[in-house]
Design an enzyme around this catalytic site. Sequence first.
Site, PDB file in Angstrom:
ATOM      1  CG  ASP A   1      58.286  -0.876 152.302  1.00  0.00           C
ATOM      2  OD1 ASP A   1      57.185  -0.978 152.867  1.00  0.00           O
ATOM      3  OD2 ASP A   1      59.160  -0.070 152.656  1.00  0.00           O
TER       4      ASP A   1
ATOM      5  CE1 TYR B   1      57.546   7.818 150.586  1.00  0.00           C
ATOM      6  CE2 TYR B   1      56.826   8.389 148.367  1.00  0.00           C
ATOM      7  CZ  TYR B   1      57.479   8.724 149.542  1.00  0.00           C
ATOM      8  OH  TYR B   1      58.093   9.955 149.659  1.00  0.00           O
TER       9      TYR B   1
ATOM     10  CG  HIS C   1      56.428   8.765 155.020  1.00  0.00           C
ATOM     11  ND1 HIS C   1      57.468   9.034 155.885  1.00  0.00           N
ATOM     12  CD2 HIS C   1      56.961   8.007 154.015  1.00  0.00           C
ATOM     13  CE1 HIS C   1      58.571   8.462 155.445  1.00  0.00           C
ATOM     14  NE2 HIS C   1      58.300   7.844 154.309  1.00  0.00           N
TER      15      HIS C   1
ATOM     16  NE  ARG D   1      59.908  16.339 145.105  1.00  0.00           N
ATOM     17  CZ  ARG D   1      59.715  15.181 145.721  1.00  0.00           C
ATOM     18  NH1 ARG D   1      60.728  14.352 145.906  1.00  0.00           N
ATOM     19  NH2 ARG D   1      58.512  14.838 146.153  1.00  0.00           N
TER      20      ARG D   1
ATOM     21  CD  GLU E   1      60.858   3.945 155.661  1.00  0.00           C
ATOM     22  OE1 GLU E   1      60.235   3.013 155.127  1.00  0.00           O
ATOM     23  OE2 GLU E   1      61.375   4.882 155.019  1.00  0.00           O
TER      24      GLU E   1
ATOM     25  CD  GLU F   1      57.186   0.390 156.054  1.00  0.00           C
ATOM     26  OE1 GLU F   1      56.589  -0.428 155.323  1.00  0.00           O
ATOM     27  OE2 GLU F   1      58.229   0.982 155.705  1.00  0.00           O
TER      28      GLU F   1
ATOM     29  CG  ASP G   1      61.685  -0.646 154.978  1.00  0.00           C
ATOM     30  OD1 ASP G   1      62.467  -1.580 154.771  1.00  0.00           O
ATOM     31  OD2 ASP G   1      61.504   0.290 154.187  1.00  0.00           O
TER      32      ASP G   1
ATOM     33  NE  ARG H   1      65.052   7.445 156.211  1.00  0.00           N
ATOM     34  CZ  ARG H   1      63.924   6.953 155.715  1.00  0.00           C
ATOM     35  NH1 ARG H   1      63.841   6.656 154.434  1.00  0.00           N
ATOM     36  NH2 ARG H   1      62.892   6.752 156.503  1.00  0.00           N
TER      37      ARG H   1
ATOM     38  CD  GLN I   1      65.884   5.727 151.081  1.00  0.00           C
ATOM     39  OE1 GLN I   1      66.013   5.744 152.309  1.00  0.00           O
ATOM     40  NE2 GLN I   1      64.699   5.816 150.500  1.00  0.00           N
TER      41      GLN I   1
ATOM     42  CE1 TYR J   1      65.002   9.254 145.194  1.00  0.00           C
ATOM     43  CE2 TYR J   1      67.112   9.942 146.107  1.00  0.00           C
ATOM     44  CZ  TYR J   1      65.843  10.252 145.647  1.00  0.00           C
ATOM     45  OH  TYR J   1      65.419  11.553 145.622  1.00  0.00           O
TER      46      TYR J   1
ATOM     47  CE  LYS K   1      63.710   2.582 152.334  1.00  0.00           C
ATOM     48  NZ  LYS K   1      62.755   2.994 153.373  1.00  0.00           N
TER      49      LYS K   1
ATOM     50  CB  THR L   1      62.613  -5.936 156.531  1.00  0.00           C
ATOM     51  OG1 THR L   1      63.151  -5.170 155.448  1.00  0.00           O
ATOM     52  CG2 THR L   1      61.175  -5.522 156.789  1.00  0.00           C
TER      53      THR L   1
ATOM     54  CB  THR M   1      56.889   5.527 156.730  1.00  0.00           C
ATOM     55  OG1 THR M   1      58.159   4.984 156.392  1.00  0.00           O
ATOM     56  CG2 THR M   1      56.990   6.231 158.068  1.00  0.00           C
TER      57      THR M   1
ATOM     58  CD  GLU N   1      57.457  11.301 158.042  1.00  0.00           C
ATOM     59  OE1 GLU N   1      56.411  11.955 157.868  1.00  0.00           O
ATOM     60  OE2 GLU N   1      57.460  10.074 158.248  1.00  0.00           O
TER      61      GLU N   1
END
Length: 406
Positions: free
Chosen positions: A119, A121, A126, A135, A192, A194, A226, A230, A233, A237, A246, A250, A339, A353
């Site tokens: 998968d 990104y 996104h 951040r 997600e 996709e 996907d 969260r 994750q 992660y 994840k 799927t 995504t 999001e």
Amino acid sequence: MPNTWVPLPTDSGYGIDNLPYGVFTTDHEPDRPRVGVAIGDFVLDAGAAARAVGAPLDVLDAPSLTALMAAGRATWRGVRASVTTWLTDPSRRASVEPHLIPRRDVVLRLPFEPADYVDFYASEHHASNLGRIFRPGTEPLSPNWKHLPIGYHGRAGTVVVSHTPIVRPSGQRKAPTDAVPSFGPTRRLDIEAEVGFVVGAGSELGTPVGLDGFADHVFGVCLLNDWSARDIQAWEYVPLGPFLGKSFATSVSPWIVPLEALDAARVAPPARDVEPLPYLDDRAAEPWGLDLSMEVRLNGHVISRPPFASMYWTAAQQLAHMTVNGASLRPGDLFASGTVSGPEVGERGALIEITWNGENPLKLPDGSSRTYLEDGDEVTITATAPGPNGTRIGFGEVSGRIVAAR
């Protein structure tokens, strides 16, 4: 493209220009999966039709698409041309028509045997949104993001076909304010939206597949969700990336749209402000951006319309990067776009999001609201693409309903 003798609804996405492949069973033969081709409101039993017209196409007389996929591009083109002839030549109608089954009378199965799953990104919108969420006040994209397609290896054994129930996963969670982690069902189950790319022809270990090899190796395109936990994750992660958050499921759509059906949908990717390294440089190549119009529904309500044409990295670049170290391809390898999100709020492809990590709950027309998915919720992703002469290529749907943790 000649007209088909099969009656087509005026708004059908399964016209003669599409002819996606799938695998189906029927109620009276539930243990005999067969290769099918969607045309209008019907599914053509491809193996039976081949026998009826005397065509030696053993790759169609199979319980999955794997044999056809492994046969390579020349065979893909030949089979597609043959099926097109069967469905357009009036002299073939008497032989082929008995093998058309109303789509409402079939059960669609997982169309191929997943080998590996990767998968990516690849949406700048996104990735930037997630960077701003997690951040704030810093550069939203990581320093490597515009230099290479970032991805992770998933779990091929949990790839499931549309309408398979999604069991809420459990795992470790730790909020920033918690002193120690806890264990239990995810509280932040997400989607997600996709697009998936299914590899047909394999490659030799140690030999990269360049940008110009994309169409020789990728059999077709499907829709993909996907599913993401969260909170699991977020705790796991660092430093190695997604894992249990994840790998529980799927979902993929049951129809694989041949790459050849998407010629009219090809577009140039967005302008890039960082020059890619030579093996990823597609500026002089034929573009592999795709103009797919996607729609995401939650419990029947449209919550997003992500535009796939906005994806920064194309599938051809993803395949080139995935194999540049010499990693080999196998029939049934699946890689996903990541995504799909556009620049507008109504174009975001994940709840994290859409709700800005729960700060802005999503209001549904029935008066309820969501930050993340609740048990009983059903998510459906659909898509179409431009076809020749103003037609639309349909991808069907990928759906899943959430059931309680076990």
